[in-house]
Design a protein around this motif. Structure first.
Motif, PDB file in Angstrom:
ATOM      1  N   LEU A 187       0.877  -1.172   0.000  1.00 37.20           N
ATOM      2  CA  LEU A 187       0.000   0.000   0.000  1.00 37.20           C
ATOM      3  C   LEU A 187       0.911   1.218   0.000  1.00 37.20           C
ATOM      4  N   ALA A 210       1.721   5.320  -0.985  1.00 35.86           N
ATOM      5  CA  ALA A 210       1.300   6.687  -1.302  1.00 35.86           C
ATOM      6  C   ALA A 210       2.307   7.293  -2.272  1.00 35.86           C
ATOM      7  N   HIS A 230      -5.871  -3.773   1.154  1.00 34.81           N
ATOM      8  CA  HIS A 230      -4.489  -4.058   1.529  1.00 34.81           C
ATOM      9  C   HIS A 230      -4.392  -5.365   2.307  1.00 34.81           C
ATOM     10  N   PHE A 262      -0.606   4.824   5.407  1.00 40.20           N
ATOM     11  CA  PHE A 262       0.112   4.201   4.292  1.00 40.20           C
ATOM     12  C   PHE A 262       1.489   3.730   4.753  1.00 40.20           C
TER      13      PHE A 262
END
Length: 252
Positions: free
Chosen positions: A36, A38, A184, A204
């Protein structure tokens, strides 16, 4: 719904751009399988461009994007809200049901189980009762919930989200973050373009700081440092948009 473990993605000396001018230049980085992540950086850093490269909307001028999973064609892409034509005469039900295209095909028959799946997706995002509303009548938060319902039905193992929390209320953002956390936990690979660093730090595990090249990648605590953010801003501010275009042809 379930997906196999999402793929890892490698960017190898990648250059992407428009009209032969690079928006991303010689990017080398790796997104881990089932991670996961960003995707952060200043305006003009190339974040949306990178997602378009992964989806093959843009072809590389140089380098490669390597997705190492046999199911890498199972990609779900959420564009920015500004890219959605809200004047298009379509209902919430019809828009969400488009997420079943991979299952039933362009000319497949819509079955009872498909209608049940659409209803469950709408319920999951809090839009039960909105089925016959036109998309143009929705608020920003409601529109984003609808688009996440469509993502649910796509059941992809690679999910790309371009500014998923822009111009929406805090309650909607919290509900959609819960959905992302669920994906996730199912080992899907998720990349989200974000601007809220507090949100990144809280939700994140991985971050990639982009400024037309990779400034840093890894846990947000190591990526979102003052030095890295300053360097990213300086690189974007110093980039010459009038530079000579790329001399090489696009890579097929």
């Amino acid at each position: 719904m379930s997906a196999s473990v999402g793929p890892s993605i490698s960017f190898k000396n990648l250059t992407l751009g428009y009209d032969q001018h690079p928006a991303i230049h010689q990017l080398s980085a790796v997104i881990g399988a089932g991670s996961l992540t960003a995707l952060v950086g200043p305006n003009g850093a190339g974040k949306s461009t990178l997602l378009k490269g992964i989806t093959k909307v843009l072809s590389p001028y140089e380098g490669r994007i390597v997705i190492d999973d046999a199911y890498s064609h199972r990609i779900a892409y959420l564009p920015q809200q500004t890219d959605i034509d809200r004047s298009f005469p379509v209902t919430v039900w019809d828009m969400v049901s488009m997420g079943l295209w991979r299952r039933i095909g362009a000319f497949g028959q819509f079955k009872r189980r498909d209608a049940k799946s659409v209803a469950e997706a709408l319920e999951a995002v809090g839009l039960s009762g909105f089925e016959r509303r036109s998309i143009g009548s929705l608020s920003g938060g409601q529109l984003q919930r609808m688009l996440f319902a469509r993502l649910l039905l796509q059941d992809a193992n690679l999910i790309l989200l371009d500014e998923p929390f822009a111009a929406i209320d805090a309650k909607t953002a919290a509900d959609l973050l819960a959905l992302i956390s669920r994906w996730h936990s199912e080992s899907r690979t998720i990349i989200a373009v974000l601007h809220d660093f507090d949100q990144v730090r809280a939700h994140f595990p991985q971050a990639l700081l982009l400024a037309r090249e990779c400034i840093a990648s890894g846990p947000p605590s190591r990526v979102l440092t003052d030095n890295n953010l300053t360097r990213a801003r300086q690189l974007c501010e110093s980039f010459d948009n009038d530079a000579e275009p790329c001399s090489r042809e696009k890579v097929a």
